[in-house]
Design an enzyme around this catalytic site. Structure first.
Site, PDB file in Angstrom:
ATOM      1  N   THR B 100       0.309  11.605  18.541  1.00  0.00           N
ATOM      2  CA  THR B 100       1.393  12.434  18.029  1.00  0.00           C
ATOM      3  C   THR B 100       0.744  13.600  17.309  1.00  0.00           C
ATOM      4  O   THR B 100       0.036  13.418  16.313  1.00  0.00           O
ATOM      5  CB  THR B 100       2.304  11.647  17.088  1.00  0.00           C
ATOM      6  OG1 THR B 100       2.901  10.579  17.820  1.00  0.00           O
ATOM      7  CG2 THR B 100       3.394  12.540  16.511  1.00  0.00           C
ATOM      8  N   LYS B 175       8.877  13.718  20.409  1.00  0.00           N
ATOM      9  CA  LYS B 175       8.364  12.694  19.495  1.00  0.00           C
ATOM     10  C   LYS B 175       8.682  13.047  18.047  1.00  0.00           C
ATOM     11  O   LYS B 175       9.027  12.177  17.245  1.00  0.00           O
ATOM     12  CB  LYS B 175       6.850  12.531  19.678  1.00  0.00           C
ATOM     13  CG  LYS B 175       6.184  11.560  18.702  1.00  0.00           C
ATOM     14  CD  LYS B 175       6.657  10.120  18.857  1.00  0.00           C
ATOM     15  CE  LYS B 175       6.159   9.213  17.738  1.00  0.00           C
ATOM     16  NZ  LYS B 175       4.745   8.878  17.815  1.00  0.00           N
ATOM     17  N   LYS B 243       1.799  12.665   8.241  1.00  0.00           N
ATOM     18  CA  LYS B 243       1.277  13.673   9.175  1.00  0.00           C
ATOM     19  C   LYS B 243       2.369  14.130  10.145  1.00  0.00           C
ATOM     20  O   LYS B 243       2.570  15.329  10.368  1.00  0.00           O
ATOM     21  CB  LYS B 243       0.084  13.074   9.934  1.00  0.00           C
ATOM     22  CG  LYS B 243      -0.513  13.951  11.011  1.00  0.00           C
ATOM     23  CD  LYS B 243      -0.118  13.522  12.419  1.00  0.00           C
ATOM     24  CE  LYS B 243      -0.664  12.150  12.798  1.00  0.00           C
ATOM     25  NZ  LYS B 243      -0.304  11.769  14.190  1.00  0.00           N
TER      26      LYS B 243
END
Lengths: 295, 295
Positions: B100, B175, B243
């Site tokens: 990701t 995502k 993150k």
């Protein structure tokens, strides 16, 4: 109360109440009904329900009284007013408020009822109009365990998942916990789909793709497609969700419990209402992001 | 690429990567592996995978290279560094980043790869360690459609729901939408259960009672019980979620898209990390409410 030879009062015949009262009639209970707007009782009356001109008359005629109204102020008046249920209920009656309302009010009603030898339960529901129609509601009950056992057969006619959560008010607290979880999930769904649209993704494809995983929720599955289709018809009214979040926010505040996501949702929904969305379904929260995205 | 007569490079053998690489081996693909910490490759090497000392060696030996690393800075170095994959990949190779990571970086990699006649795809996954272990991942793919078709058989070995979301970067955007939805739902679950506990409810009972209705979510179903049990072991690391949320927040900010629930979640998780929770699972967000509730 397995026997159907008892009479049940039903006060509050909105979308939810009409379905729930209908199931009780279909199960053989004799119904006494009251509603602020009489014509909403027409169909039930045609099926044999007895119209009563006031809550006090309902109380005088019924072994069990169920209320499903709009706001805590309505609940307070119907239960604790001079012509209310507590003052006029039969001895050994069980009074059941299925409105999503104040836990503290539920406790006051329970105390007032007990002082007159009546039992009361708070029994708010989840599952919405669909759950009411299909008798698949979850019913979250607070109050005396013996009273809960007595009226369990009536709950079983209206719902599928019937949980005794504790003493008076605990059903309301459990329901407010439910609404707090919804507030978070709903904001997440709005933001995820607004992001997907803005980035040029096929948002419907993304909604379907991510529904099966860790982002999945009832809100994403059921309200996501409505958001993307611009279908903001209620389901669950924004104005009622605001009422529920205000209740939860007030109680949490009294306990010094900081719930920032709930607080954010409440602010956002108040903004939606201020822009004319109070009568829309909760999925209309998406409009705030959608409008912002167009700027 | 239906044939197994091709070699696959796999870089990044953490919890997710090891499972995914293992499925490829079990399906008959020949594997070349690299990982920053070599001993995480031991089991795969024992099963026949070939260790490579650098990503460049992996690239030189492989028809397809898959990366599953930690942060965008790792991705950038592995792909675009002098000894990186793009500079060293075989002609006609397909490079697949399943980390990701940044949509913008995915686009830069795709352009750099195309300039050298190589194809790249961004293909982040949802489903977590469990999905990786059971090969039930959802794989969200961005990039060239022909390259997607070529490597689809490899995706099918690792996941169940494989979606081509659009051009380069679109897999990452999808995502991030997923993570945004999770951020909302997770906050709602924490707050609902903190509320239930504080009000004296049996929070486990409430969690179970409301999971089946409109408050239901993967987060409530799977992480709710862990929160209540005080089990904060990762699953999905808080530091990685931070993150992801930082990526989503930055992209949304660049597009003037206001996502206040995401922003709130990011602030709260930074607070959790500041209090030492970076290496815990995302369900540890509950600690913030739990600690506050004890005060």
């Amino acid at each position: 109360m397995e026997s159907k030879n008892i009479s049940v009062g039903f006060i509050g015949l909105g979308v939810m109440g009409r379905s729930m009262a209908g199931h009780l009639m279909a199960a053989g209970y004799r119904l006494n009904v009251f509603n602020r707007t009489k014509n909403k009782a027409d169909e039930l009356i045609q099926r044999g329900a007895v119209w009563c001109d006031t809550p006090a008359v309902v109380a005088a005629r019924s072994d069990v009284v169920i209320t499903m109204v709009g706001y805590p102020r309505d609940v307070e008046e119907i239960y604790l007013g001079e012509k209310g249920l507590v003052a006029n209920a039969r001895r050994d009656a069980v009074l059941i408020d299925m409105t999503t309302s104040s836990p503290e009010l539920a406790q006051r009603i329970a105390i007032a009822a007990a002082a007159r030898g009546r039992a009361s339960l708070d029994a708010p529901v989840t599952g919405g109009d669909k759950g009411a129609r299909e008798a698949t509601l979850t019913i979250l009950v607070g109050g005396d365990a013996a009273a809960f056992e007595r009226v369990h057969p009536l709950f079983a006619v209206m719902g599928r998942n019937i949980v005794h959560c504790g003493t008076a008010g605990m059903g309301q607290h459990a329901k407010l916990a439910n609404q707090i979880a919804i507030a978070g999930a709903l904001q997440g769904v709005c933001e995820a789909l607004a992001y997907a649209q803005r980035m040029g993704l096929d948002a419907r494809q993304v909604q379907a793709a991510i529904s099966g995983g860790a982002a999945g929720s009832w809100q994403l599955q059921n309200l996501g497609p409505k958001m993307l289709a611009g279908d903001f018809a209620p389901g669950f009214f924004a104005k009622h969700f605001i009422k529920d979040m205000e209740l939860a926010s007030r109680v949490a505040g009294e306990q010094n419990l900081n719930l920032p996501s709930l607080q954010l949702a409440l602010e956002r929904f108040r903004q939606l209402a201020a822009e004319g969305g109070a009568e829309l379904g909760t999925q209309a929260l998406f409009q705030l992001y959608h409008d912002a995205a167009k700027k």
